[in-house]
Design a protein around this motif. Structure first.
Motif, PDB file in Angstrom:
ATOM      1  N   TRP A  48     -36.739  14.095  24.123  1.00 11.48           N
ATOM      2  CA  TRP A  48     -36.116  14.838  23.025  1.00 11.48           C
ATOM      3  C   TRP A  48     -37.148  15.685  22.287  1.00 11.48           C
ATOM      4  O   TRP A  48     -36.864  16.825  21.906  1.00 11.48           O
ATOM      5  CB  TRP A  48     -35.442  13.860  22.060  1.00 11.48           C
ATOM      6  CG  TRP A  48     -34.166  13.267  22.598  1.00 11.48           C
ATOM      7  CD1 TRP A  48     -33.440  13.715  23.666  1.00 11.48           C
ATOM      8  CD2 TRP A  48     -33.487  12.129  22.096  1.00 11.48           C
ATOM      9  NE1 TRP A  48     -32.345  12.915  23.855  1.00 11.48           N
ATOM     10  CE2 TRP A  48     -32.340  11.938  22.899  1.00 11.48           C
ATOM     11  CE3 TRP A  48     -33.713  11.257  21.045  1.00 11.48           C
ATOM     12  CZ2 TRP A  48     -31.432  10.900  22.676  1.00 11.48           C
ATOM     13  CZ3 TRP A  48     -32.819  10.219  20.825  1.00 11.48           C
ATOM     14  CH2 TRP A  48     -31.691  10.043  21.629  1.00 11.48           C
ATOM     15  N   ALA A  49     -38.336  15.130  22.056  1.00  6.04           N
ATOM     16  CA  ALA A  49     -39.380  15.881  21.352  1.00  6.04           C
ATOM     17  C   ALA A  49     -39.794  17.122  22.144  1.00  6.04           C
ATOM     18  O   ALA A  49     -40.056  18.177  21.565  1.00  6.04           O
ATOM     19  CB  ALA A  49     -40.588  14.982  21.088  1.00  6.04           C
ATOM     20  N   TYR A  56     -35.896  17.050  14.422  1.00  4.76           N
ATOM     21  CA  TYR A  56     -34.559  17.300  14.966  1.00  4.76           C
ATOM     22  C   TYR A  56     -33.622  16.195  14.477  1.00  4.76           C
ATOM     23  O   TYR A  56     -34.051  15.226  13.840  1.00  4.76           O
ATOM     24  CB  TYR A  56     -34.583  17.348  16.493  1.00  4.76           C
ATOM     25  CG  TYR A  56     -35.127  16.099  17.149  1.00  4.76           C
ATOM     26  CD1 TYR A  56     -34.283  15.064  17.546  1.00  4.76           C
ATOM     27  CD2 TYR A  56     -36.502  15.948  17.371  1.00  4.76           C
ATOM     28  CE1 TYR A  56     -34.782  13.927  18.147  1.00  4.76           C
ATOM     29  CE2 TYR A  56     -37.009  14.812  17.973  1.00  4.76           C
ATOM     30  CZ  TYR A  56     -36.142  13.794  18.359  1.00  4.76           C
ATOM     31  OH  TYR A  56     -36.641  12.656  18.938  1.00  4.76           O
ATOM     32  N   LYS A  57     -32.356  16.346  14.760  1.00  6.85           N
ATOM     33  CA  LYS A  57     -31.364  15.355  14.336  1.00  6.85           C
ATOM     34  C   LYS A  57     -30.653  14.759  15.536  1.00  6.85           C
ATOM     35  O   LYS A  57     -30.413  15.423  16.537  1.00  6.85           O
ATOM     36  CB  LYS A  57     -30.335  15.983  13.379  1.00  6.85           C
ATOM     37  CG  LYS A  57     -30.864  16.231  11.979  1.00  6.85           C
ATOM     38  CD  LYS A  57     -29.759  16.704  11.047  1.00  6.85           C
ATOM     39  CE  LYS A  57     -30.295  16.910   9.630  1.00  6.85           C
ATOM     40  NZ  LYS A  57     -29.224  17.353   8.692  1.00  6.85           N
ATOM     41  N   ILE A  58     -30.336  13.455  15.403  1.00  7.26           N
ATOM     42  CA  ILE A  58     -29.466  12.782  16.352  1.00  7.26           C
ATOM     43  C   ILE A  58     -28.323  12.175  15.549  1.00  7.26           C
ATOM     44  O   ILE A  58     -28.289  12.299  14.317  1.00  7.26           O
ATOM     45  CB  ILE A  58     -30.216  11.696  17.149  1.00  7.26           C
ATOM     46  CG1 ILE A  58     -30.714  10.582  16.222  1.00  7.26           C
ATOM     47  CG2 ILE A  58     -31.367  12.314  17.941  1.00  7.26           C
ATOM     48  CD1 ILE A  58     -31.335   9.403  16.967  1.00  7.26           C
ATOM     49  N   ARG A  59     -27.409  11.509  16.237  1.00  6.68           N
ATOM     50  CA  ARG A  59     -26.284  10.886  15.554  1.00  6.68           C
ATOM     51  C   ARG A  59     -26.466   9.378  15.488  1.00  6.68           C
ATOM     52  O   ARG A  59     -26.705   8.718  16.493  1.00  6.68           O
ATOM     53  CB  ARG A  59     -24.980  11.217  16.286  1.00  6.68           C
ATOM     54  CG  ARG A  59     -24.628  12.694  16.213  1.00  6.68           C
ATOM     55  CD  ARG A  59     -24.155  13.083  14.822  1.00  6.68           C
ATOM     56  NE  ARG A  59     -24.123  14.542  14.658  1.00  6.68           N
ATOM     57  CZ  ARG A  59     -23.605  15.147  13.587  1.00  6.68           C
ATOM     58  NH1 ARG A  59     -23.103  14.431  12.599  1.00  6.68           N
ATOM     59  NH2 ARG A  59     -23.625  16.457  13.492  1.00  6.68           N
ATOM     60  N   GLY A  60     -26.356   8.853  14.281  1.00  8.17           N
ATOM     61  CA  GLY A  60     -26.425   7.424  14.078  1.00  8.17           C
ATOM     62  C   GLY A  60     -25.044   6.809  14.092  1.00  8.17           C
ATOM     63  O   GLY A  60     -24.090   7.406  14.605  1.00  8.17           O
ATOM     64  N   PRO A  61     -24.881   5.612  13.540  1.00  3.55           N
ATOM     65  CA  PRO A  61     -23.579   4.958  13.501  1.00  3.55           C
ATOM     66  C   PRO A  61     -22.518   5.829  12.828  1.00  3.55           C
ATOM     67  O   PRO A  61     -22.781   6.496  11.825  1.00  3.55           O
ATOM     68  CB  PRO A  61     -23.851   3.685  12.690  1.00  3.55           C
ATOM     69  CG  PRO A  61     -25.302   3.421  12.904  1.00  3.55           C
ATOM     70  CD  PRO A  61     -25.945   4.761  12.979  1.00  3.55           C
ATOM     71  N   PHE A  63     -21.373   8.575  13.726  1.00  2.28           N
ATOM     72  CA  PHE A  63     -21.767   9.978  13.843  1.00  2.28           C
ATOM     73  C   PHE A  63     -22.565  10.480  12.652  1.00  2.28           C
ATOM     74  O   PHE A  63     -22.723  11.680  12.457  1.00  2.28           O
ATOM     75  CB  PHE A  63     -20.539  10.881  14.044  1.00  2.28           C
ATOM     76  CG  PHE A  63     -19.867  10.683  15.362  1.00  2.28           C
ATOM     77  CD1 PHE A  63     -20.580  10.295  16.473  1.00  2.28           C
ATOM     78  CD2 PHE A  63     -18.504  10.894  15.498  1.00  2.28           C
ATOM     79  CE1 PHE A  63     -19.959  10.111  17.691  1.00  2.28           C
ATOM     80  CE2 PHE A  63     -17.875  10.708  16.716  1.00  2.28           C
ATOM     81  CZ  PHE A  63     -18.605  10.316  17.831  1.00  2.28           C
ATOM     82  N   LYS A  64     -23.093   9.563  11.852  1.00  2.11           N
ATOM     83  CA  LYS A  64     -23.891   9.990  10.713  1.00  2.11           C
ATOM     84  C   LYS A  64     -25.177  10.628  11.204  1.00  2.11           C
ATOM     85  O   LYS A  64     -25.876  10.080  12.062  1.00  2.11           O
ATOM     86  CB  LYS A  64     -24.217   8.794   9.818  1.00  2.11           C
ATOM     87  CG  LYS A  64     -24.908   9.183   8.516  1.00  2.11           C
ATOM     88  CD  LYS A  64     -25.072   7.978   7.604  1.00  2.11           C
ATOM     89  CE  LYS A  64     -25.719   8.379   6.277  1.00  2.11           C
ATOM     90  NZ  LYS A  64     -25.865   7.225   5.361  1.00  2.11           N
ATOM     91  N   PRO A  65     -25.544  11.816  10.696  1.00  4.99           N
ATOM     92  CA  PRO A  65     -26.758  12.480  11.186  1.00  4.99           C
ATOM     93  C   PRO A  65     -28.028  11.759  10.741  1.00  4.99           C
ATOM     94  O   PRO A  65     -28.172  11.408   9.575  1.00  4.99           O
ATOM     95  CB  PRO A  65     -26.659  13.882  10.566  1.00  4.99           C
ATOM     96  CG  PRO A  65     -25.812  13.708   9.345  1.00  4.99           C
ATOM     97  CD  PRO A  65     -24.829  12.631   9.685  1.00  4.99           C
ATOM     98  N   TRP A  66     -28.914  11.552  11.676  1.00  2.25           N
ATOM     99  CA  TRP A  66     -30.226  10.983  11.405  1.00  2.25           C
ATOM    100  C   TRP A  66     -31.268  12.058  11.648  1.00  2.25           C
ATOM    101  O   TRP A  66     -31.264  12.729  12.686  1.00  2.25           O
ATOM    102  CB  TRP A  66     -30.512   9.808  12.333  1.00  2.25           C
ATOM    103  CG  TRP A  66     -29.850   8.519  11.937  1.00  2.25           C
ATOM    104  CD1 TRP A  66     -28.896   8.335  10.995  1.00  2.25           C
ATOM    105  CD2 TRP A  66     -30.095   7.239  12.525  1.00  2.25           C
ATOM    106  NE1 TRP A  66     -28.517   7.028  10.920  1.00  2.25           N
ATOM    107  CE2 TRP A  66     -29.238   6.317  11.861  1.00  2.25           C
ATOM    108  CE3 TRP A  66     -30.932   6.781  13.524  1.00  2.25           C
ATOM    109  CZ2 TRP A  66     -29.223   4.965  12.175  1.00  2.25           C
ATOM    110  CZ3 TRP A  66     -30.916   5.430  13.848  1.00  2.25           C
ATOM    111  CH2 TRP A  66     -30.073   4.535  13.175  1.00  2.25           C
ATOM    112  N   LEU A  67     -32.191  12.213  10.708  1.00  2.29           N
ATOM    113  CA  LEU A  67     -33.289  13.154  10.868  1.00  2.29           C
ATOM    114  C   LEU A  67     -34.468  12.441  11.516  1.00  2.29           C
ATOM    115  O   LEU A  67     -34.988  11.471  10.966  1.00  2.29           O
ATOM    116  CB  LEU A  67     -33.697  13.722   9.509  1.00  2.29           C
ATOM    117  CG  LEU A  67     -34.882  14.705   9.513  1.00  2.29           C
ATOM    118  CD1 LEU A  67     -34.530  15.970  10.299  1.00  2.29           C
ATOM    119  CD2 LEU A  67     -35.301  15.047   8.087  1.00  2.29           C
ATOM    120  N   ILE A  68     -34.868  12.889  12.700  1.00  2.00           N
ATOM    121  CA  ILE A  68     -36.033  12.340  13.391  1.00  2.00           C
ATOM    122  C   ILE A  68     -37.233  13.216  13.055  1.00  2.00           C
ATOM    123  O   ILE A  68     -37.194  14.426  13.245  1.00  2.00           O
ATOM    124  CB  ILE A  68     -35.816  12.286  14.910  1.00  2.00           C
ATOM    125  CG1 ILE A  68     -34.537  11.524  15.233  1.00  2.00           C
ATOM    126  CG2 ILE A  68     -37.023  11.653  15.598  1.00  2.00           C
ATOM    127  CD1 ILE A  68     -34.537  10.081  14.776  1.00  2.00           C
TER     128      ILE A  68
END
Length: 449
Positions: A48-49, A56-61, A63-68
């Motif tokens: 991903w990096a 970047y962002k992924i989806r957490g529980p 569909f909540k956006p998580w900022l990586i």
């Protein structure tokens, strides 16, 4: 019939729109987390990096956006600032009992003899290093901090820790509601609290073995102080031994340095020697390279308290922006092991290689490393106000255990392919490729010298 068909078509369109919007999100309940946890370390987040950069962002529980985040300037801002707190999931097992005062260099030195004694008890053969070092670390903590020998007792703590260690992380820490966490994991955690509670009551009642207990001293002086959990040093030690088994040249050089010290001084290095860069520089380099490449935490979680703007060093790949705006409640995960500790843009093209010499050679560390403001240029123990207070204890135990084992045994690779996954407790654990169902293990060939 027509209404039913229209409903099916509508549901299909909605599903397609969701898939288009969310990409490869694996499920509504846990978002991208399932595919992340099912992948070995060094695979998914590195991929991903490479695709999306350091931010970047992924989806957490749900569909909540998580900022990586693995951008050095952004990480410094988040970990050193007061606007970011630990997420509730990190507190699943309750508040820690380990106080910073109990982990000063002087305090750790006073109880270091316990770690020396435990390290000398390791035997030779084909050894599964994972549970042995896990129990060594647990005994070191409990004997120095609570005057209690767990492995020699008849309590349930070892079996409970085995169950927690081998539980999939996805079913524990990432569940959006505590009530949705699996009942078995909650039961193990509750029982573990009870077992440690029994130990605490016995110690306070004067039933301990008489050792000097650092945490109890801190408790007696600061009854209302809230501390943090100690780091998972047993996992760091086992991965260090694993790398030494895979790299016999590094193992030999480290052993030579330790043996030369004994020849010059007529004794094994003591606590002060082991903690000194000048006395044992190659041991220090091996330790730092281990902490850089083998962080037991995949990431450090934080949640924004208020709206904020996070400054960045590397521009966002999709927009070119060098800042990211976050709202209150935004979940942020600082990527450690496969992020800021191993980014080629920071550490150079050989970042994936276990090479202690990078800490000794002149100008071997790229200038970008100076952007990492944490101690030793690594965020393995976090940074800022919430830095792990047990880092001195963890580093001391790592050095003591590794130095004693290397001076008494030769470690060889069994040929088993080892992958590292997140397991219960949010730490990285080893499993044999193709034999994942057997649980955490890391067999090595151990021969006495």
């Amino acid at each position: 019939m027509l209404v039913f068909l229209l409903s099916l078509v509508g549901a299909g369109l909605v599903a397609l729109l969701i898939h288009w919007y969310l990409g490869t999100v694996s499920s509504f309940l846990v978002g991208n987390i399932e595919e992340l946890d099912r992948a070995p370390m060094g695979t998914k987040m590195i991929l991903w990096a490479k695709q999306y950069g350091q931010t970047y962002k992924i989806r957490g529980p749900l569909f909540k956006p998580w900022l990586i985040l693995s951008d050095p300037r952004g990480v410094n801002h988040v970990l050193q600032g007061k606007n970011y707190v630990r997420p509730g999931s990190d507190r699943m097992f309750g508040k820690g009992l380990f106080w910073a005062e109990a982990f000063t260099l002087k305090s750790v030195q006073e109880v270091s003899h316990v770690i020396f004694d435990l390290a000398y008890n390791v035997r030779s053969g084909v050894l599964d290093i994972a549970p042995n070092l896990h129990m060594l670390a647990l005994d070191a903590i409990c004997m120095t901090m609570f005057m209690h020998n767990v492995s020699a007792s008849k309590g349930r703590i070892p079996s409970l820790l085995h169950e927690i260690t081998n539980s999939p992380l996805i079913t524990s820490l990432y569940c959006p509601f505590h009530s949705l966490s699996p009942q078995s994991l909650k039961r193990w955690a509750d029982n573990l609290r009870k077992e440690f509670g029994i130990i605490a009551e016995d110690v306070w009642a004067g039933k301990g073995a008489g050792m000097h207990a650092k945490v109890l001293d801190a408790l007696a002086r600061h009854e209302n102080t809230v501390g943090k959990h100690i780091s998972k040093e047993e996992a760091v030690a086992q991965e260090c031994i694993y790398e030494l088994a895979r790299n016999p040249g590094i193992q030999k050089q480290l052993r030579t340095e330790l043996m030369d010290f004994q020849s010059r001084h007529g004794r094994f290095p003591n606590f002060e020697d082991l903690m000194s860069w000048s006395a044992l520089p190659y041991l220090e380099a091996v330790t730092r390279e281990t902490l850089r490449t083998k962080a037991v935490l995949r990431e450090i979680g934080r949640v924004a308290v208020e709206d904020d703007i996070i400054p960045l060093h590397f521009p966002i790949s999709t927009t070119g922006a060098k800042e990211v705006r976050v709202k209150a409640g935004q979940v942020i995960h600082v990527s450690l092991r496969d992020g800021i500790n191993s980014d080629t843009a920071i550490w150079g093209p050989d970042t994936a290689h276990f090479r202690p010499e990078r800490w000794l050679e002149e100008d071997a560390l790229p200038p970008a490393v100076n952007m990492l403001h944490a101690q030793g240029h690594m965020y393995t123990f976090g940074d800022g106000q919430k830095v792990c207070p047990g880092r001195t204890f963890a580093i001391a135990e790592l050095k003591i255990v590794v130095s004693i084992l290397i001076c008494n045994f030769h470690f060889g690779d069994t040929g088993c392919l080892i992958d590292f996954y997140l397991r219960g407790g949010n730490t990285v654990k080893p499993v044999i490729r193709g034999r994942e169902a057997e649980g955490v293990q890391m067999p090595l060939i151990v021969s006495p010298l």
